[in-house]
Design an enzyme around this catalytic site. Sequence first.
Site, PDB file in Angstrom:
ATOM      1  N   GLU A 301      -2.000   4.800  -0.798  1.00 28.87           N
ATOM      2  CA  GLU A 301      -1.563   3.546  -0.731  1.00 28.87           C
ATOM      3  C   GLU A 301      -0.017   3.327  -0.895  1.00 28.87           C
ATOM      4  OE1 GLU A 301      -3.267   0.678  -0.611  1.00 28.87           O
ATOM      5  OE2 GLU A 301      -5.347   1.348  -1.135  1.00 28.87           O
ATOM      6  N   ARG A 305       2.047   1.033   1.867  1.00 26.31           N
ATOM      7  CA  ARG A 305       2.734  -0.278   1.388  1.00 26.31           C
ATOM      8  C   ARG A 305       4.292  -0.050   1.354  1.00 26.31           C
ATOM      9  NH1 ARG A 305      -1.861  -3.536  -2.014  1.00 26.31           N
ATOM     10  NH2 ARG A 305      -3.679  -2.304  -1.360  1.00 26.31           N
ATOM     11  N   ASP A 433     -11.901   4.216   7.885  1.00 32.07           N
ATOM     12  CA  ASP A 433     -11.545   3.193   8.952  1.00 32.07           C
ATOM     13  C   ASP A 433     -10.463   3.640   9.368  1.00 32.07           C
ATOM     14  OD1 ASP A 433     -10.277   3.025   6.446  1.00 32.07           O
ATOM     15  OD2 ASP A 433     -10.367   0.705   6.547  1.00 32.07           O
ATOM     16  N   GLU A 570      -7.952  -7.863   8.326  1.00 30.26           N
ATOM     17  CA  GLU A 570      -8.514  -7.079   9.191  1.00 30.26           C
ATOM     18  C   GLU A 570      -8.769  -7.797  10.379  1.00 30.26           C
ATOM     19  OE1 GLU A 570      -7.951  -4.461   6.031  1.00 30.26           O
ATOM     20  OE2 GLU A 570      -9.239  -6.435   6.328  1.00 30.26           O
ATOM     21  N   SER A 658      -0.997   0.648   8.963  1.00 30.35           N
ATOM     22  CA  SER A 658      -2.342   0.159   8.396  1.00 30.35           C
ATOM     23  C   SER A 658      -1.879  -0.986   7.437  1.00 30.35           C
ATOM     24  CB  SER A 658      -3.093   1.304   7.956  1.00 30.35           C
ATOM     25  OG  SER A 658      -4.407   0.789   7.447  1.00 30.35           O
TER      26      SER A 658
END
Length: 668
Positions: A301, A305, A433, A570, A658
């Site tokens: 994360e 981010r 994913d 998404e 992502s």
Amino acid sequence: MAAKSGDHEIYNMPTASSTSALTGGEEQNLARKSLRRTWNQLPRCQRNLIIMGITAFCLTLLLFLPGDQLISMKDVQLKPASAPFHIRRENMLQNAHHHPNAESADVKNGLSDTIAAAAAPMTKDKYDNNIPYPDANSAENVVKLPETLAVENKNENTIDIVNTLEEVVTNNDPSSMQSDLEQAIQHPRNLAGVSIESHLQKIKSQLAKPQHFHGATNERQAAVVAAFKHSWAGYKKYAWGHDNLKPVSQTSHEWFGLGLSIVDSLDTMYIMGLEDEFKEARDWVKDSLHFHTSRDVNLFEVTIRVLGGLLAAYHLSGDKMFLVKSVELGNRLLPSFQSPSGIPYSDVNLGDLSAHSPKWSPDSSTSEVTTIQLEFRDLSRSTNVSIYEHVVNEVNDKVHGLDKKHGLVPIFINANTGTFRNYATISLGARGDSYYEYLLKQWLQTGRKDNDNLILDYMQAIDGVLTQLMRRTPREQLVYVGELINGNDFKPKMDHLTCYLPGTLLLGHQNGMPDSHMLLARDLMETCYQTYIRQPTQLAAEISYFALNEKDEHDIYVKPNDAHNLLRPEFIESLYYFYALTGNHTYQDMGWTIFQAFEKHTKVDAGYTSLGNVKNTLNTRMRDLMESFWLSETLKYFYLLFSDNRKEIDLDQWVFNSEGHPLPIYQH
């Protein structure tokens, strides 16, 4: 008859009249005997030399042409109308029964029209919902792709990346790499033995130059900018410096204590032309973003981010301060890679410079350890220091070497043993994913190298999706991607997270992947859109289920516990890719419908809130949280989707991580 001549027998060959009486089999036997005798006549040393030569040739052939990279060229047809780097299988579309509108699947002349079918209900042809697309691609069918990529239709808004950085200095000596790793961890504010600022001064000529954007150019883009400013105003008033805003209670939510919403928003503000907001966020990062607090954070994360957000802000603005912060954060994340296997631990303490497995399990999520490569590689390319790229390449190599199920991976992996958890679920949703997403995107980031393991693994994985996970509903023939529980038992469940896949598949097809990828992308796009518009709120649930047989009442249904919406990006991301790559305005209209639903049901006085129930417009049950990805991804992709210039971010030159942060594509 045979006559003697020295030590060798010389045989009288049959005459023409005698051979005419021989049968075909007799002629072959006679020829074999003649060859055998000729071989026996050679001196032993000559025979040994011939055998050695043949053996050496075979070994050389095996060395340079591995079996999984060979392809029979009769199976490949390059369409004259396609771009040179688009590769198609000659018989990919031979069974049109399984592909409505497949006859229009030419990328150059008709891709937009073909994919536009996703916006309309599918035809009612009869399908076998257990039969995958015909002639699914396989890794062994990968052919070499050109090293360069043609860039067309540039205009003043096209971001122009010049790869001026020298090739990253690499050192494959394990002991030297270990020493570099330990030095970076022990001295997180240093780089290559000196202060970060001093090192960057040495490579000053190679640093990024600022990019330029024009701001909103139409009403839809202006509406998205207004939504961002409304979100930002609420965050600034009630949660400034904290990770997330709770817009209903008008308070803050802390996760890692890293100002996630600020860092995640930097590039969105820059792209939207919000200079004042960008400056105040930039000043907070410079003065108030610190990494020395003793607190566990999640490697994945924080990488996508914070590290991704800082790097994107650096590349877009050219502001060296963001790169300085990126390097220190990268160094503090490196303890994660000090596991016995090289597979990183999921949790790291940025202050204590230690790492460990998550408290709830000895395993890391597979997607988490394989969705950090774009960012760490870019950190190496931006600084000319190889350690960051080295550690994530090691992870790539280790995961590549593990056994998979038709290219598909279990969703858990152990950092101590370096192996997948036995009987773990296989899914393209949560915890699985972005493994597949980053296989393709890393390959693009590094210049689309021929027969790279990244693209071979990606091709094999999509083959596994087509043959193992793809199904159609019994009545409406909606295509969806399910899961394998315990690695074997099929479950007709698809997370909203999986709706990144249509865009990724289309991006791959644009870069040479087979037509089956484009067809699956189109069909999944339709299904994901249906998960939105079939709900009373026209917002998708977190998880959707699909009918396995006609006894089920609905082809798509949502269970009560799965009916929440977290403002996820998404599907909007996939809509953006479809618009950017085809120019078809249908996708803009689809996105506008969804944007209006967000405006209607999630907007509150202090921002936008996630919902607990998309199935009831009168009782949406506001969950009181605005995740940072609403600012970083959802609104950014809406803004780019509604742009008059579909190359406002040129996908030939940038790759999105992502978390929706654009990073430059390199030529190696």
